[in-house]
Structures are given as C-alpha cells and as structure tokens.
Design an enzyme around this catalytic site. Structure first.
Site, PDB file in Angstrom:
ATOM      1  N   ARG A 130      17.147 -76.855 -47.814  1.00 26.82           N
ATOM      2  CA  ARG A 130      18.493 -76.656 -48.360  1.00 26.82           C
ATOM      3  C   ARG A 130      18.453 -75.594 -49.446  1.00 26.82           C
ATOM      4  O   ARG A 130      17.522 -75.587 -50.267  1.00 26.82           O
ATOM      5  CB  ARG A 130      18.962 -77.974 -48.955  1.00 26.82           C
ATOM      6  CG  ARG A 130      20.318 -77.992 -49.564  1.00 26.82           C
ATOM      7  CD  ARG A 130      20.524 -79.410 -50.075  1.00 26.82           C
ATOM      8  NE  ARG A 130      21.760 -79.624 -50.756  1.00 26.82           N
ATOM      9  CZ  ARG A 130      22.062 -79.097 -51.930  1.00 26.82           C
ATOM     10  NH1 ARG A 130      21.251 -78.302 -52.540  1.00 26.82           N
ATOM     11  NH2 ARG A 130      23.219 -79.419 -52.504  1.00 26.82           N
ATOM     12  N   HIS A 138      30.872 -84.858 -52.220  1.00 22.87           N
ATOM     13  CA  HIS A 138      30.725 -83.938 -53.355  1.00 22.87           C
ATOM     14  C   HIS A 138      30.872 -82.494 -52.908  1.00 22.87           C
ATOM     15  O   HIS A 138      30.852 -82.184 -51.714  1.00 22.87           O
ATOM     16  CB  HIS A 138      29.358 -84.131 -54.021  1.00 22.87           C
ATOM     17  CG  HIS A 138      28.207 -83.738 -53.144  1.00 22.87           C
ATOM     18  ND1 HIS A 138      27.816 -84.466 -52.049  1.00 22.87           N
ATOM     19  CD2 HIS A 138      27.361 -82.682 -53.205  1.00 22.87           C
ATOM     20  CE1 HIS A 138      26.784 -83.893 -51.464  1.00 22.87           C
ATOM     21  NE2 HIS A 138      26.494 -82.791 -52.150  1.00 22.87           N
ATOM     22  N   HIS A 145      31.359 -82.423 -48.917  1.00 17.88           N
ATOM     23  CA  HIS A 145      30.519 -82.922 -47.842  1.00 17.88           C
ATOM     24  C   HIS A 145      29.784 -84.182 -48.283  1.00 17.88           C
ATOM     25  O   HIS A 145      29.723 -84.497 -49.488  1.00 17.88           O
ATOM     26  CB  HIS A 145      29.535 -81.846 -47.363  1.00 17.88           C
ATOM     27  CG  HIS A 145      28.551 -81.423 -48.397  1.00 17.88           C
ATOM     28  ND1 HIS A 145      28.882 -80.594 -49.443  1.00 17.88           N
ATOM     29  CD2 HIS A 145      27.242 -81.733 -48.575  1.00 17.88           C
ATOM     30  CE1 HIS A 145      27.828 -80.402 -50.208  1.00 17.88           C
ATOM     31  NE2 HIS A 145      26.807 -81.075 -49.705  1.00 17.88           N
ATOM     32  N   ASP A 197      28.880 -78.949 -53.865  1.00 18.17           N
ATOM     33  CA  ASP A 197      27.611 -78.659 -54.530  1.00 18.17           C
ATOM     34  C   ASP A 197      27.783 -77.942 -55.866  1.00 18.17           C
ATOM     35  O   ASP A 197      28.511 -76.947 -55.977  1.00 18.17           O
ATOM     36  CB  ASP A 197      26.719 -77.809 -53.613  1.00 18.17           C
ATOM     37  CG  ASP A 197      26.075 -78.679 -52.539  1.00 18.17           C
ATOM     38  OD1 ASP A 197      25.821 -79.870 -52.814  1.00 18.17           O
ATOM     39  OD2 ASP A 197      25.840 -78.170 -51.431  1.00 18.17           O
TER      40      ASP A 197
HETATM   41  C1  SIN Z   1      23.212 -82.414 -49.381  1.00 17.89           C
HETATM   42  O1  SIN Z   1      24.367 -82.675 -49.649  1.00 17.89           O
HETATM   43  O2  SIN Z   1      22.523 -81.771 -50.146  1.00 17.89           O
HETATM   44  C2  SIN Z   1      22.532 -82.907 -48.127  1.00 17.89           C
HETATM   45  C3  SIN Z   1      23.436 -83.180 -46.973  1.00 17.89           C
HETATM   46  C4  SIN Z   1      22.700 -83.785 -45.808  1.00 17.89           C
HETATM   47  O3  SIN Z   1      21.474 -83.926 -45.840  1.00 17.89           O
HETATM   48  O4  SIN Z   1      23.358 -84.143 -44.812  1.00 17.89           O
END
Ligand code: SIN
Length: 285
Positions: free
Chosen positions: A276, A104, A259, A106
């Site tokens: 995050r 995805h 990612h 973000d």
């Molecule tokens: C995310 O995409 O918010 C988390 C990615 C991860 O924890 O590796």
C-alpha cells in the site's frame, strides 16, 4: 498501449484495461489514466505483476509518495510501502493486520490529507477480504438541500489516535502509538464539504474513522449530525464492493471516496497481503 475504461459501479469505480504498469506508459495512456481517475474516483488495473519498485513508480504517476506514520509496518527495503498483511510467519507479523478495517479517507487526520492511495494485491484469498468504497460525491449530491445549507460552512476535527485507540481496545491486534508518533498527528481541521482541487466537484469530507466532531458545535449535536450524515452516506446505493484477485492494482481518490477493509471478517488462517502507498495531497478547501 490502447487503453479502455469500463465502469464497474453505479456511479463510480472503473476497470482500466490495456495497461501494463510494469512498463513506462506513453502520453496517451497517462492521459487516459488521469481522465479516468478524475471521472471514476477508483481505478482497478487487473492482472499486473509488479515489483515493490513498480508499485512505487505507479503511485508516483499520481504525485509524491510519503511513508506511512507506522514505520514498524514499512516494507523492509522500501519505506514508501506499508505492508498490509494478516500473515504471521515464525511468530512475526508480516504487516498491519487490521489496516483500514473501518470507514475512512486516508490521512484525513493530517493538515494535508493523502491525494490518492494505491493497493496492490500480492496474496489474496479466493473469497472475502474485499475492500468497500463509498462515493462521497454521489452522497453529497443526494443530500436534501436543507442539509447542504446546514453543512456548507461547517468544519470538522480529524484525529488519528481517535480510531487507533479504539482498535487497540476492541481488536487487540494493533500496537499503541509511540509518544513520537502521537506528536506527529495533532488534530487537523477540514471543511465538511470539500471542493475537489482539480475537478471542482463537491464531496462530503468526514469519515467514521478519523472525524472526531464538528467545530463550534455542542457534543451531543455534533454526534447526532455525524450519525445522520454517516447513515446517509453508507446506504447501499453509494457503496461498491471490490473483490480482489492476485495482481490487482487499485488507485483511489481520497477527496471523493471513503473506503473500508473487511479483512477482520476472514476465517482465521486466511492469508492476505497487500502493498500500500500513500500519495501526498494538499490542504482541503
Ligand atoms: C487500507 O485501508 O489501508 C487497507 C484496505 C484493505 O486492505 O482492504
């Protein structure tokens, strides 16, 4: 501070050295960081020791920080931080366990997707729990000219609940969205080929997580084209696997990369906790 930058992947991802993100950066360091961000799309700054306030302050170097939709996973004292964690203590989950366990970009489900994101490794295992990145600029550049022409003016519908509903059903570790949360994320429509607002580079801007279908295209054709584009993007040559160490800070550009977390592949009981943030962006064009 004397900043240096070392490419880690074939086409993107770099490590930035000589930076202490717990301190105020001088103008030269800030310029070096921003130049590297635009060129490399994913930046890793290793060996940091950051408080939640410093994670937020570092994120703000890239723009305003917005709280994530899932307020039940906000850091207790800082709503700007989403707790990404598979740790359960006293029967209580410390965070969102399956965050981003699918490809995805973000917040592509909003009219103004996130410009950048930051993840800071609080606790990570020695092996596994890597984050995968896909270079959507290199993937676009490598498309056959005929496909570039075909998708040049296409738009796609993105929706948050599209993936969350599958996660609730498949993985069973995520709560359903509340009525209020659902109302906050109606469909968003974005160009399939996105021009970067600062550098002008073009990238494919669809992702398996949130892209539902192409606008004005029959469903079977839309599904087939999505699959064709995802098969193209997700070739090994466009993917970089980031292996975490505690204290690593990663910042990436959501206009140029997708990612995916691999946390669901960890053996049960393996602890992994990240802080995050989501950095606000503009309407894609
Ligand atoms: C995310 O995409 O918010 C988390 C990615 C991860 O924890 O590796």
């Amino acid at each position: 501070m004397s900043v240096s930058v070392r490419r880690l992947g074939e086409t993107f991802v770099a490590e930035v050295m000589g930076v202490d993100l717990s301190k105020q950066l001088d103008d030269a360091a800030l310029d070096a960081l921003h130049d590297a961000y635009q060129r490399e799309h994913v930046l890793a700054v290793r060996g940091q020791d950051l408080t939640p306030e410093q994670v937020i302050a570092t994120s703000r170097l890239f723009g305003p920080v917005e709280p994530h939709l899932l307020e039940q996973y906000h850091h207790d004292d800082h709503k700007e931080i989403l707790m990404v964690s598979n740790v359960v203590e006293g029967g209580e989950a410390k965070g969102l366990a399956d965050a981003g366990s699918y490809w995805h970009s973000d917040v592509s489900y909003k009219a103004k997707p996130s410009r950048a994101s930051m993840l800071y490794a609080v606790e990570v295992p020695e092996e596994g729990g890597d984050t995968l990145f896909c270079d959507m600029v290199a993937a676009y550049d490598a498309l056959p000219e005929e496909t570039k022409r075909r998708i040049a003016d296409l738009k796609a519908v993105h929706n948050y609940a599209y993936r969350t509903n599958q996660q609730v059903a498949n993985v069973g570790v995520r709560q359903k969205l509340s009525e209020e949360q659902l109302a906050a994320v109606p469909d968003a429509i974005h160009p399939v080929v996105r021009t970067h607002p600062e550098t002008g580079v073009k990238a494919i801007f669809i992702n398996p997580g949130f892209t539902v279908r192409f606008v004005d295209m029959p469903e079977d054709e839309s599904e087939a084209l999505k699959q064709e584009l995802f098969d193209h993007c997700l070739q090994d040559r466009f993917i970089y696997r980031y292996k975490w160490r505690p204290g690593d800070a990663l910042i990436w550009d959501n206009a140029t990369v997708m990612h995916k977390a691999t946390v669901l592949e960890l053996p049960p009981g393996t602890r992994r906790t990240m802080h995050r943030t989501v950095i606000s962006g503009d309407v894609p064009f």
